[in-house]
Design an enzyme around this catalytic site. Sequence first.
Site, PDB file in Angstrom:
ATOM      1  N   GLU A 118      61.066  86.993  74.342  1.00  0.00           N
ATOM      2  CA  GLU A 118      60.147  87.530  75.359  1.00  0.00           C
ATOM      3  C   GLU A 118      60.453  89.003  75.575  1.00  0.00           C
ATOM      4  O   GLU A 118      61.575  89.435  75.369  1.00  0.00           O
ATOM      5  CB  GLU A 118      60.385  86.814  76.711  1.00  0.00           C
ATOM      6  CG  GLU A 118      60.115  85.341  76.688  1.00  0.00           C
ATOM      7  CD  GLU A 118      60.514  84.646  77.998  1.00  0.00           C
ATOM      8  OE1 GLU A 118      60.987  85.321  78.932  1.00  0.00           O
ATOM      9  OE2 GLU A 118      60.341  83.424  78.063  1.00  0.00           O
TER      10      GLU A 118
ATOM     11  N   LYS B 181      70.257  89.519  75.640  1.00  0.00           N
ATOM     12  CA  LYS B 181      69.368  90.686  75.662  1.00  0.00           C
ATOM     13  C   LYS B 181      69.546  91.502  74.391  1.00  0.00           C
ATOM     14  O   LYS B 181      70.649  91.601  73.847  1.00  0.00           O
ATOM     15  CB  LYS B 181      69.593  91.525  76.913  1.00  0.00           C
ATOM     16  CG  LYS B 181      71.011  91.836  77.239  1.00  0.00           C
ATOM     17  CD  LYS B 181      71.102  92.399  78.656  1.00  0.00           C
ATOM     18  CE  LYS B 181      72.542  92.391  79.127  1.00  0.00           C
ATOM     19  NZ  LYS B 181      72.779  92.934  80.416  1.00  0.00           N
TER      20      LYS B 181
ATOM     21  N   ARG C 110      76.105  83.784  83.464  1.00  0.00           N
ATOM     22  CA  ARG C 110      75.773  84.607  82.325  1.00  0.00           C
ATOM     23  C   ARG C 110      76.202  83.797  81.109  1.00  0.00           C
ATOM     24  O   ARG C 110      77.314  83.291  81.072  1.00  0.00           O
ATOM     25  CB  ARG C 110      76.572  85.908  82.403  1.00  0.00           C
ATOM     26  CG  ARG C 110      76.146  86.980  81.425  1.00  0.00           C
ATOM     27  CD  ARG C 110      77.063  88.178  81.511  1.00  0.00           C
ATOM     28  NE  ARG C 110      76.953  88.925  82.751  1.00  0.00           N
ATOM     29  CZ  ARG C 110      75.961  89.754  83.047  1.00  0.00           C
ATOM     30  NH1 ARG C 110      74.963  89.922  82.200  1.00  0.00           N
ATOM     31  NH2 ARG C 110      75.955  90.409  84.175  1.00  0.00           N
TER      32      ARG C 110
ATOM     33  N   PHE D 295      58.543  84.243  84.233  1.00  0.00           N
ATOM     34  CA  PHE D 295      59.082  83.722  82.973  1.00  0.00           C
ATOM     35  C   PHE D 295      59.787  82.377  83.097  1.00  0.00           C
ATOM     36  O   PHE D 295      60.247  81.832  82.103  1.00  0.00           O
ATOM     37  CB  PHE D 295      59.977  84.758  82.273  1.00  0.00           C
ATOM     38  CG  PHE D 295      61.065  85.355  83.141  1.00  0.00           C
ATOM     39  CD1 PHE D 295      62.200  84.631  83.435  1.00  0.00           C
ATOM     40  CD2 PHE D 295      60.931  86.641  83.650  1.00  0.00           C
ATOM     41  CE1 PHE D 295      63.201  85.181  84.217  1.00  0.00           C
ATOM     42  CE2 PHE D 295      61.928  87.203  84.445  1.00  0.00           C
ATOM     43  CZ  PHE D 295      63.071  86.461  84.728  1.00  0.00           C
TER      44      PHE D 295
ATOM     45  N   LYS E 159      61.549  92.259  77.564  1.00  0.00           N
ATOM     46  CA  LYS E 159      62.420  92.479  78.723  1.00  0.00           C
ATOM     47  C   LYS E 159      61.824  93.619  79.542  1.00  0.00           C
ATOM     48  O   LYS E 159      61.768  94.756  79.092  1.00  0.00           O
ATOM     49  CB  LYS E 159      63.838  92.836  78.273  1.00  0.00           C
ATOM     50  CG  LYS E 159      64.823  92.986  79.427  1.00  0.00           C
ATOM     51  CD  LYS E 159      66.235  93.221  78.914  1.00  0.00           C
ATOM     52  CE  LYS E 159      67.302  93.060  79.985  1.00  0.00           C
ATOM     53  NZ  LYS E 159      67.199  93.952  81.110  1.00  0.00           N
TER      54      LYS E 159
ATOM     55  N   ARG F  97      67.783  90.104  92.593  1.00  0.00           N
ATOM     56  CA  ARG F  97      68.915  89.636  91.803  1.00  0.00           C
ATOM     57  C   ARG F  97      70.155  89.500  92.685  1.00  0.00           C
ATOM     58  O   ARG F  97      71.010  88.647  92.479  1.00  0.00           O
ATOM     59  CB  ARG F  97      69.128  90.675  90.712  1.00  0.00           C
ATOM     60  CG  ARG F  97      70.278  90.474  89.831  1.00  0.00           C
ATOM     61  CD  ARG F  97      70.481  91.763  89.067  1.00  0.00           C
ATOM     62  NE  ARG F  97      71.806  91.772  88.529  1.00  0.00           N
ATOM     63  CZ  ARG F  97      72.059  91.636  87.245  1.00  0.00           C
ATOM     64  NH1 ARG F  97      71.089  91.529  86.386  1.00  0.00           N
ATOM     65  NH2 ARG F  97      73.303  91.629  86.829  1.00  0.00           N
TER      66      ARG F  97
ATOM     67  N   ARG G  74      64.042  92.159  89.577  1.00  0.00           N
ATOM     68  CA  ARG G  74      64.105  90.713  89.485  1.00  0.00           C
ATOM     69  C   ARG G  74      63.444  90.148  90.732  1.00  0.00           C
ATOM     70  O   ARG G  74      63.715  90.619  91.851  1.00  0.00           O
ATOM     71  CB  ARG G  74      65.579  90.278  89.441  1.00  0.00           C
ATOM     72  CG  ARG G  74      65.808  88.778  89.256  1.00  0.00           C
ATOM     73  CD  ARG G  74      65.484  88.422  87.833  1.00  0.00           C
ATOM     74  NE  ARG G  74      65.848  87.078  87.439  1.00  0.00           N
ATOM     75  CZ  ARG G  74      66.992  86.742  86.847  1.00  0.00           C
ATOM     76  NH1 ARG G  74      67.944  87.641  86.677  1.00  0.00           N
ATOM     77  NH2 ARG G  74      67.196  85.516  86.436  1.00  0.00           N
TER      78      ARG G  74
HETATM   79  P1  AMP Z   1      70.668  92.220  82.692  1.00  0.00           P
HETATM   80  O1  AMP Z   1      70.378  92.521  84.132  1.00  0.00           O
HETATM   81  O2  AMP Z   1      70.906  93.457  81.896  1.00  0.00           O
HETATM   82  O3  AMP Z   1      71.695  91.132  82.541  1.00  0.00           O
HETATM   83  O4  AMP Z   1      69.347  91.617  82.021  1.00  0.00           O
HETATM   84  C1  AMP Z   1      68.697  90.517  82.544  1.00  0.00           C
HETATM   85  C2  AMP Z   1      67.621  91.011  83.490  1.00  0.00           C
HETATM   86  O5  AMP Z   1      66.424  91.292  82.773  1.00  0.00           O
HETATM   87  C3  AMP Z   1      67.204  89.969  84.480  1.00  0.00           C
HETATM   88  O6  AMP Z   1      68.015  90.083  85.624  1.00  0.00           O
HETATM   89  C4  AMP Z   1      65.757  90.301  84.791  1.00  0.00           C
HETATM   90  O7  AMP Z   1      65.721  91.113  85.941  1.00  0.00           O
HETATM   91  C5  AMP Z   1      65.310  91.156  83.624  1.00  0.00           C
HETATM   92  N1  AMP Z   1      64.221  90.588  82.818  1.00  0.00           N
HETATM   93  C6  AMP Z   1      63.162  91.287  82.369  1.00  0.00           C
HETATM   94  N2  AMP Z   1      62.368  90.545  81.616  1.00  0.00           N
HETATM   95  C7  AMP Z   1      62.911  89.304  81.558  1.00  0.00           C
HETATM   96  C8  AMP Z   1      62.541  88.090  80.897  1.00  0.00           C
HETATM   97  N3  AMP Z   1      61.466  87.985  80.118  1.00  0.00           N
HETATM   98  N4  AMP Z   1      63.364  87.029  81.062  1.00  0.00           N
HETATM   99  C9  AMP Z   1      64.485  87.121  81.824  1.00  0.00           C
HETATM  100  N5  AMP Z   1      64.868  88.249  82.460  1.00  0.00           N
HETATM  101  C10 AMP Z   1      64.093  89.336  82.328  1.00  0.00           C
END
Ligand code: AMP
Length: 569
Positions: A244, A421, A415, A339, A246, A270, A251
């Site tokens: 998907e 990602k 996590r 999502f 990102k 978040r 969040r």
């Molecule tokens: P990170 O904060 O770097 O761990 O990356 C995950 C974050 O990506 C999540 O906290 C969401 O806010 C964001 N996000 C954006 N698009 C998506 C998606 N399609 N699925 C899950 N998270 C997403």
Amino acid sequence: MRFRELAVYLEKLEKTSSRNEITQILAELFKKSHPSEIDKIVYLVSGELAPNYKGIVFNIAERLMMRIIAKAYDVKVEDVKVAFKEKGDLGEVAGSFAKEKGGNIEISAVFARMLEIAAEGGGGSQERKITKTAELFSSLDPLSVRFVARIPVGKLRLGFSDMTILDALSVMVKGDKSARPLVERAFNVSVDIGKIAKRVKERGLSGLKEVAPEPGTPIRPSLAERLPSAEKILEKVGEKVAIEPKYDGFRAMVNIWEEAGEKKVMIFSRNLENTTQMFPDLVDAIKKIKVKSAIFDAEAIGYDLKTGKFLPFQETVQRKRKHDIEEIAKKFPLKLFIFDILYKDGKSFLTTPFGERRKILEGTVGKVDGKIELTRQEIVDSPGEIRRLQKEYLTEGLEGALIKKIDAPYKAGARGYHWVKYKKTTEEGVADTIDCLMMGVNVGKGRRTGFGAGAFLVGIKKGEKFETVSKIGTGLTDEQWRELNKRAKKLFVSEKPKEYEVHKNLEPDTWAKPSLVVEILADEITRSPIHTAGLALRFPRLIRFRDEKNPDQVTTLRELEELFEMQKI
Ligand code: AMP
């Protein structure tokens, strides 16, 4: 339990820096407490009256607190000011004026009065707050008031987080930390830590098994792991994966339910803050989704009304300003990309495999008013396809891709490799940016004297401690230096916070309390003999201030070590 008894525990906690000892002290305190008061005690030891998302705030600044102290002990405000200058802590100031007599008041009574004070609003509320708080203070003994006075001004920091409280609950019932995973799982699904504590106290560990999602109480969001390449991702996540885009926005954990025939919507960040008021336009659209109750996981992102292009995070984040929301909503409209679905009409899907959850989601959410969309998704099984889609997303102005395990449950608060990602930087240098805590600053030399800070010390998290990884003196624009300086000034403290571990040669001119999270991109991670994390960032650059993250959410040493190992592949 009398408040005075709690104050003795608070004093012990204040003097202890070992996390194990803190856990033991808390466990003993929880054991002694009555089921009707344990929730209140849990909030109070965290310096709060309720979980954060409930947004209970005192609105009592230091100046107002000085007037309260003066009134409570019938002294001049000037004298309180002098004492504050000398002691640097309003709790101690209040304690020094208090009389030994008081102190027979129950915790529940103190708590109820504090709640009442926090709830004061409207015309004349400031005067009522002063009177009520002063009355409360004058009924307390010196030790109790020392701690009570710190809570309204946000200064009761005892140096431990919710995780230590979860450990202590395990120790309370089992004598050791072995039940922590069970307690944590319940907390992840229902983040009201007071409620969890009460349930353990009333029903023991078996009571936790029934903890289920409840719209209106946040679920801790799932988080993504990193891997160095598309090949590794397929190896670890599965032969077939869902991919998907990102989105780089906010969040949004969307909660919907009905109350007295009316639809209610609450959105949590978040960080589990209640951010509903930031999204009035989305709330109206959310109400049109055809469900009685639901919990969705989603991301809200701003776009340019003319070009339809997504906005960078810095612009989307303007919504954080509490005023002019309507104005900003017109200028920078948002889209909500849903999502995941975690709950619908009384049924929890936390353990339902993602593939099935996706089908339920598709059957529940469609396009609404051009404001809500289902996140697009493809199922792929080759590294080439992952790279192709990621490039496609990047050209659309998105942050990259998320690769998801099709048969995984929703891992609340975790996590893991169920979500990975794949960002722009994944296949070059350090695979991801690092969220660091700003720990202190050095004054600027030369041209940067005007900005104040000339370098700042940053660290990552190891357990409850923060260990340094870099002293950053370059890699910021003039504008960023100015911003950093403005923010840092509000955080200065006279002594090194006890959770900081810093080599003496790196001690900054001024310490900052743990608050500001900065996202850093580095060219390389290297071993370091001087940084206490044992690792250092080379050529760090400030990407942005991460206002939506709190110190608990900075990158951990384990994650940094993983990023370090990835460089070798
Ligand atoms: P990170 O904060 O770097 O761990 O990356 C995950 C974050 O990506 C999540 O906290 C969401 O806010 C964001 N996000 C954006 N698009 C998506 C998606 N399609 N699925 C899950 N998270 C997403």
